[in-house]
Design an enzyme around this catalytic site. Structure first.
Site, PDB file in Angstrom:
ATOM      1  N   ASP A  34      28.277 -81.733 139.551  1.00  0.00           N
ATOM      2  CA  ASP A  34      29.245 -81.058 140.252  1.00  0.00           C
ATOM      3  C   ASP A  34      29.250 -81.818 141.170  1.00  0.00           C
ATOM      4  OD1 ASP A  34      26.539 -81.041 141.992  1.00  0.00           O
ATOM      5  OD2 ASP A  34      27.339 -79.400 143.074  1.00  0.00           O
ATOM      6  N   GLU A  35      29.641 -83.228 140.933  1.00  0.00           N
ATOM      7  CA  GLU A  35      30.547 -84.082 141.540  1.00  0.00           C
ATOM      8  C   GLU A  35      31.022 -84.847 141.330  1.00  0.00           C
ATOM      9  OE1 GLU A  35      28.281 -85.606 145.008  1.00  0.00           O
ATOM     10  OE2 GLU A  35      26.423 -84.608 143.882  1.00  0.00           O
TER      11      GLU A  35
ATOM     12  N   ASP B  92      33.046 -81.870 146.476  1.00  0.00           N
ATOM     13  CA  ASP B  92      31.847 -81.352 145.782  1.00  0.00           C
ATOM     14  C   ASP B  92      31.750 -80.285 145.172  1.00  0.00           C
ATOM     15  OD1 ASP B  92      28.769 -81.392 145.563  1.00  0.00           O
ATOM     16  OD2 ASP B  92      29.130 -81.051 148.216  1.00  0.00           O
TER      17      ASP B  92
HETATM   18 MG   LIG Z   1      27.105 -79.563 145.293  1.00  0.00          MG
END
Ligand SMILES: [Mg+2]
Length: 422
Positions: free
Chosen positions: A130-131, A28
């Site tokens: 974003d993961e 993350d």
């Molecule tokens: Mg994040």
């Protein structure tokens, strides 16, 4: 029966299961939008580092509307929360620096981030912008301990892309995701099944994946306050009040998640791109900016391969996981970004009720062919040729000087309109 016992298939299977215990990472990016913006500004020689001052990403500084999409650690210390209106954030912290969104930049960073993950992990499933989940099972011989592998990934991303990540390590996706959410930033955490009672059970039940405000309220009414309370609660009672979701979160609280890390092949689906957004989008302008950035990459890819598409479709996944898509056939094949975008906008307007929060947006093209002729509509010939030339020029400049060298006029026009109306 122990004497002379021959190993059975069951024994071997059991042994295999032990040997090949799954190893799952959840990776993350810390304060993704803000970090990416900070790195971009530092690269351009703009100081200070946004991560070291009270700063947020979201909305427009002049109009002070919109919500907080990402915040720096310092802004967090002032009590600024993701998702709250910027006006509220400004009351808590009047000297807040507010950065407008730039989805082109996020998209680019997201791709670079995923590329590094694919370098180290045999199977990567992008979960949002974003993961990602990575199935690292069997990589111990390559990298050493799981923590060592995570350090390797983290250090490579730090070095090459200059932003920080959290890595959660476990035997399934749920536990890995819970682990990456422990202390931030730039941290690696394990949450193996045997660690659940002391690492996960003491947490507030609202921290559990899939438990939203409504579910938390119901659970509290049942006397369930921590994840441990839920894990050790009465499943029948929980199911009675929370139906199917009750069963799912009860399993989650006990660390049970049966979903696999999927190996999603992006290739050969025609030319398409989609983004799972880091937060639910309810603002039409924001959604349209995302669509434009998707059309940009789809168009550029078509052009790079000398292809044109005859059909454009737009896909929306709502935050309740309902999927909707619409498609439309063009009068003539194209690879011009503006044409793809105009159509995508129409489809989007038909699809979206302007209420339900959006979690994922996708644009894809099909009926792709390399035919170089276009059935010219007499009236648009001149316009099309101009646009085609413009795209070719943009692609060349971007290739030479980087993605940021040219910004779509629409972004600039939007800014101008905002100024004029604001
Ligand atoms: Mg994040």
């Amino acid at each position: 029966m122990c004497v002379g016992h021959q190993p059975s298939a069951g024994d071997i299977r059991k042994e295999r299961t032990v040997i090949s215990t799954p190893l799952i990472f959840h990776i993350d990016v810390n304060s993704a939008y803000l970090s990416w913006e900070a790195v971009d500004r530092l690269k351009k020689g703009n100081s200070p580092d946004l991560r070291t001052i009270p700063a947020i990403v979201g909305g427009d500084q002049d109009k002070r509307h919109g919500v907080v999409l990402a915040k720096s650690g310092i802004a967090k210390k002032y009590g600024v929360k993701t998702g709250e209106p910027i006006v509220h954030a400004l009351k808590k912290c009047p000297n807040l620096t507010i950065i407008p969104t730039n989805f082109e930049l996020y998209h680019r960073n997201s791709q670079a981030f995923m590329e590094i993950l694919r370098r180290y992990a045999p199977v990567v499933e992008q979960y949002s912008i974003d993961e990602a989940f990575a199935d690292m099972s069997g990589t111990e011989k390559l990298y050493g301990s799981p923590t060592r592998a995570a350090e390797l990934i983290r250090d490579t991303i730090n070095r090459e892309l200059a932003f920080t990540i959290n890595v959660g390590i476990s035997t399934n996706k749920l536990l890995a995701k819970m682990a990456s959410d422990f202390e931030k930033p730039n941290k690696i955490h394990t949450l193996f099944p045997e660690e659940i009672p002391f690492k996960m059970w003491p947490l507030d039940v609202g921290e559990l994946f899939f438990v939203g405000d409504a579910a938390k309220k119901k659970l509290n009414e049942l006397g369930i306050y921590t994840i441990g309370d839920l894990a050790n609660g009465d499943l029948n009672m929980i199911r009675m009040h929370l139906k199917k979701q009750g069963e799912v979160i009860y399993n989650y609280a006990n660390g049970i998640d049966i979903s696999d890390v999927l190996h999603k092949e992006p290739a050969n689906k025609g030319y398409g791109n989609s983004i799972t957004l880091a937060h639910d989008v309810t603002d039409a302008d924001e959604a349209k900016a995302v669509l434009l950035s998707l059309c940009e990459t789809v168009g550029a890819r078509l052009r790079a391969d000398g292809m044109k598409a005859n059909c454009v479709s737009v896909q929306i996944t709502y935050n309740n996981f309902v999927n909707r898509s619409h498609q439309c056939t063009l009068s003539a094949s194209t690879n011009v970004t503006t044409e793809i975008y105009d159509l995508a906008l129409q489809l989007f307007d038909q699809l979206w009720d302007r209420r339900t929060p959006i979690r994922l947006l996708g644009v894809s093209t099909s009926r792709v062919s390399s035919e170089s002729y276009r059935q010219y509509n007499l009236f648009d010939t001149e316009k099309y040729e101009k646009l085609e030339k413009l795209d070719t020029a943009v692609d060349k400049i971007r290739k030479k000087y980087g993605e940021d060298a040219i910004k779509r006029a629409r972004f600039l026009e939007d800014k101008k309109e905002e100024k004029e109306s604001g």
